[in-house]
Design an enzyme around this catalytic site. Structure first.
Site, short mmCIF file in Angstrom:
data_model
loop_
_atom_site.label_atom_id
_atom_site.label_comp_id
_atom_site.label_asym_id
_atom_site.label_seq_id
_atom_site.Cartn_x
_atom_site.Cartn_y
_atom_site.Cartn_z
CG ASP A 94 18.09 11.70 36.28
OD1 ASP A 94 19.14 11.74 36.73
OD2 ASP A 94 16.89 11.76 36.78
CG ASP A 114 11.32 13.88 34.41
OD1 ASP A 114 11.60 14.26 35.39
OD2 ASP A 114 10.88 12.52 34.48
CB SER A 141 11.27 21.22 36.69
OG SER A 141 12.14 20.69 37.70
O1 F6P Z 1 16.73 13.82 38.95
C1 F6P Z 1 18.19 14.29 39.08
C2 F6P Z 1 18.39 13.36 40.37
O2 F6P Z 1 19.92 13.71 40.46
C3 F6P Z 1 18.15 11.80 40.11
O3 F6P Z 1 19.32 11.27 39.48
C4 F6P Z 1 18.29 11.52 41.55
O4 F6P Z 1 17.64 10.27 42.10
C5 F6P Z 1 17.63 12.74 42.35
O5 F6P Z 1 17.99 13.70 41.44
C6 F6P Z 1 18.17 12.93 43.64
O6 F6P Z 1 17.44 14.31 44.26
P1 F6P Z 1 17.79 14.93 45.64
O7 F6P Z 1 18.96 15.82 45.19
O8 F6P Z 1 16.57 15.72 45.84
O9 F6P Z 1 18.09 13.74 46.46
#
Ligand code: F6P
Length: 401
Positions: A134, A110, A112
């Site tokens: 997600d 969402d 990006s």
């Molecule tokens: O949006 C995907 C996601 O995996 C989420 O479920 C999670 O909260 C987030 O990214 C974690 O992001 P990062 O890898 O930047 O810590």
């Protein structure tokens, strides 16, 4: 269109390399050159300073597998709109002109996707191949199925240690404010309880369900062994609707709070109730486990697989969808489309929707939850009534998620 770029952005996940390969193979078949824009929007912003780009020719495509999760193109979490440079869009255009790129395939979720909409509105031709573990977009998104399979495997595996120690095991999983991955993986792993952001948890209900199942299992086992599994989505809310967050974790580049703490919170709530429950020491004595001062109550443990849920290998479903989404994005670009999201490839039909609509958040359907509640899974609320509506359909197939 003679030359295109591909970038992947946001949190990585399964199926992204299939998107890249699908796009590249389709480009090759159409006589188009497809180049990697490295490291997401950061790479796009800095394209103008790059010396060269990697061409996805057959030799380069042999060097990575569609089956690997993560992205050969690399990622960053950068919101172009938030860059202070007033010339940011021109800078991106200059970079694209430097390499004669006519358009971009962008695979992201969402956040990006919102950047992609912004770029398209600023005259940069781009098509969106949906991706996010997600699963909170309006379309299916690559990564969801791989993550669900991985979480399901972890939760299932944790039952061996849970049962050996007669523990309640709480697995906290990524997914932000939508509970899709917790929900579907919890079902697949036969979790006893699934806690999702869409339903603020009633802790007394969770406790009653946990204790009645755990004690029944241990009592009925000839070796007094049993476990109880909970899958909790990181975005779980308190009963008053507020976030359960570790305030020290800070915010990401899109200003979202970094979620952390739902699993711990579930443990705290259960431990409090176990302590206060007069029946517990009685149960421990009856089952031969009670040791005064040392082991008076069943234990509750939290496991947070974190990034493991989106790492490793991609599911077959995501590789299939990824290939289709990437290849279809190239076809849409070559037909002059921009600002749209691939939703499905159905034979000759390439279905797409406006990206601004595709990125609207989709939450777990509470009727679907009621269906599973009616067969005994706890969702941390009073069981909702489930009145089925019967409907005969004519050979229509729709996917589960
Ligand atoms: O949006 C995907 C996601 O995996 C989420 O479920 C999670 O909260 C987030 O990214 C974690 O992001 P990062 O890898 O930047 O810590």
């Amino acid at each position: 269109m003679k030359k295109l770029g591909i970038l992947t952005s946001g949190g990585d996940c399964g199926g992204l390399n299939a998107v890249i390969k699908g796009a590249a193979f389709m480009a090759l078949s159409k006589g188009i050159e497809l180049y990697i824009i490295p490291n997401g929007y950061a790479g796009l912003y800095n394209l103008v300073d790059q010396e060269s780009l990697v061409l996805l020719d057959p030799h380069r495509l042999d060097q990575f597998d569609a089956n690997f999760a993560g992205s050969e193109a690399g990622h960053s979490r950068v919101k172009i709109k938030a860059i202070s440079n007033p010339e940011k869009y021109n800078r991106i255009k200059e970079g694209m002109n430097k390499f004669n790129l006519d358009g971009l395939v962008i695979s992201g979720g969402d956040d990006s996707g919102s950047v992609m909409v912004d770029l398209s509105m600023n005259g940069i031709s781009c098509v969106h191949a949906p991706k996010t573990m997600d699963l909170d977009l309006q379309t299916y998104s690559v990564g969801g199925d791989s993550t669900i399979n991985r979480i399901a495997q972890f939760v299932q595996d944790l039952k061996t240690t849970g049962r050996t120690h007669n523990r309640i095991i709480v697995t906290e999983v990524f997914g932000r404010y939508a509970g899709h991955t917790a929900f579907r993986s919890g079902i697949a792993a036969e979790a006893d309880c699934i806690l999702i952001p869409e339903i603020p948890a009633d802790w007394d209900i969770v406790y009653e369900h946990a204790v009645s199942r755990l004690t029944r299992r241990i009592r009925q086992s000839d070796v007094h062994a049993g476990t109880y599994s909970i899958v909790v989505a990181e975005g779980l809310k308190n009963a008053d609707g507020s976030d359960i967050v570790d305030e020290a974790a800070g915010v990401d580049a899109f200003g979202h709070k970094k979620l952390a703490g739902a699993g711990k919170y579930v443990c705290q709530e259960l431990k409090k109730r176990l302590k206060a429950d007069k029946e517990m020491p009685v149960f421990m004595k009856e089952t031969g486990m009670f040791v005064e001062g040392i082991y008076e109550l069943p234990e509750v443990r939290e496991v947070t697989p974190g990034h493991l849920v989106r790492a490793g290998n991609s599911s077959a479903y995501d590789i299939n969808f990824g290939y289709e989404a990437g290849a279809a994005a190239v076809l849409l670009l070559s037909e002059g489309k921009s600002g749209v999201t691939v939703s499905k490839v159905k034979g000759r039909k390439i279905e797409f929707i406006e990206s601004s609509k595709a990125i609207e958040q989709k939450y777990v359907d509470l009727d679907q939850v009621a269906f599973y509640e009616s067969i005994g899974i706890c969702f941390g609320r009073k069981v909702a009534s489930y009145e089925p509506i019967l409907r005969e359909v004519d050979g229509v197939y729709d996917r589960i998620y």
